[in-house]
Design a protein around this motif. Structure first.
Motif, PDB file in Angstrom:
ATOM      1  N   ALA A  34      35.839  -8.323  -9.060  1.00 43.93           N
ATOM      2  CA  ALA A  34      35.026  -8.254 -10.514  1.00 43.93           C
ATOM      3  C   ALA A  34      34.706  -6.613 -10.534  1.00 43.93           C
ATOM      4  O   ALA A  34      34.197  -5.740  -9.820  1.00 43.93           O
ATOM      5  CB  ALA A  34      33.847  -8.888 -10.426  1.00 43.93           C
ATOM      6  N   VAL A  35      34.747  -6.111 -11.871  1.00 49.23           N
ATOM      7  CA  VAL A  35      34.527  -4.756 -12.328  1.00 49.23           C
ATOM      8  C   VAL A  35      33.837  -4.803 -13.626  1.00 49.23           C
ATOM      9  O   VAL A  35      34.019  -5.736 -14.502  1.00 49.23           O
ATOM     10  CB  VAL A  35      35.532  -3.936 -12.440  1.00 49.23           C
ATOM     11  N   ARG A  36      32.995  -3.660 -13.808  1.00 56.22           N
ATOM     12  CA  ARG A  36      32.097  -3.798 -15.178  1.00 56.22           C
ATOM     13  C   ARG A  36      33.155  -3.324 -16.274  1.00 56.22           C
ATOM     14  O   ARG A  36      34.064  -2.504 -15.929  1.00 56.22           O
ATOM     15  CB  ARG A  36      30.942  -2.649 -14.999  1.00 56.22           C
ATOM     16  N   GLN A  37      32.651  -3.601 -17.409  1.00 56.84           N
ATOM     17  CA  GLN A  37      33.595  -3.359 -18.526  1.00 56.84           C
ATOM     18  C   GLN A  37      33.482  -1.492 -18.670  1.00 56.84           C
ATOM     19  O   GLN A  37      32.636  -0.866 -18.126  1.00 56.84           O
ATOM     20  CB  GLN A  37      32.668  -3.443 -19.850  1.00 56.84           C
ATOM     21  N   ARG A  75      28.946  -4.683 -19.422  1.00 49.46           N
ATOM     22  CA  ARG A  75      28.388  -3.769 -18.852  1.00 49.46           C
ATOM     23  C   ARG A  75      26.910  -3.696 -19.178  1.00 49.46           C
ATOM     24  O   ARG A  75      26.363  -4.027 -20.101  1.00 49.46           O
ATOM     25  CB  ARG A  75      28.979  -2.558 -19.498  1.00 49.46           C
ATOM     26  N   ARG A  76      25.874  -3.437 -18.059  1.00 53.00           N
ATOM     27  CA  ARG A  76      24.412  -3.726 -18.308  1.00 53.00           C
ATOM     28  C   ARG A  76      24.151  -2.317 -19.129  1.00 53.00           C
ATOM     29  O   ARG A  76      24.677  -1.184 -18.808  1.00 53.00           O
ATOM     30  CB  ARG A  76      23.686  -3.670 -17.008  1.00 53.00           C
ATOM     31  N   ARG A  77      23.041  -2.537 -20.027  1.00 53.46           N
ATOM     32  CA  ARG A  77      22.410  -1.244 -20.508  1.00 53.46           C
ATOM     33  C   ARG A  77      20.947  -0.677 -20.175  1.00 53.46           C
ATOM     34  O   ARG A  77      20.258  -1.378 -19.777  1.00 53.46           O
ATOM     35  CB  ARG A  77      22.448  -1.395 -22.129  1.00 53.46           C
TER      36      ARG A  77
END
Length: 140
Positions: free
Chosen positions: A47-50, A138-140
């Motif tokens: 898994a990877v982040r956007q 993606r986390r902000r």
């Protein structure tokens, strides 16, 4: 006259069973192109982040012997359900290699496929491998 005698002698030997002829190919080691099977392997993150570009590790090994396999590798990253497809081709010279993938902007599941094409007049066969990759928000 000599050809006639040799022909008669050959037909006599074949007819009497002293010389056999079979139409099956020989089972000697493979000197022809495309005989030795290969194993392709691609691995990377699950898994990877956007908006990030994953890095894949590729390797190709022969199933018989230990020689270096040479050719090219085509890596395709496609989103399940459509909407995105990216293909990259790189040369392969026999050792494990890292390849940077495309930046994945949309979340969802992707299929990463690797197709190995051997060098011209090589004794190795083509092979392929694939795995699934998940792109998370993606986390902000």
């Amino acid at each position: 006259m000599k050809k006639l005698i040799v022909g008669l002698l050959a037909s006599f030997l074949i007819a009497s069973g002293l010389v056999a002829f079979t139409g099956s190919p020989s089972t000697a080691a493979c000197p022809y192109t495309g005989c030795i099977a290969t194993n392709s392997n691609i691995s990377g993150p699950g898994a990877v982040r956007q908006n990030t570009a994953p890095t894949f590790k590729i390797s190709v090994t022969p199933r018989a012997g230990n020689a270096r396999v040479r050719g090219s590798v085509k890596i395709t990253v496609a989103r399940k359900g459509g909407g995105f497809k990216n293909t990259r081709t790189t040369s392969y010279t026999g050792s494990r290699k890292s390849v940077k993938g495309p930046r994945l902007r949309k979340t969802g599941r992707y299929t990463v496929t690797m197709v190995f094409t051997p060098a011209r007049n090589s004794v190795y066969r083509a092979s392929k491998d694939s795995y699934s990759l998940k792109v998370v928000k993606r986390r902000r």
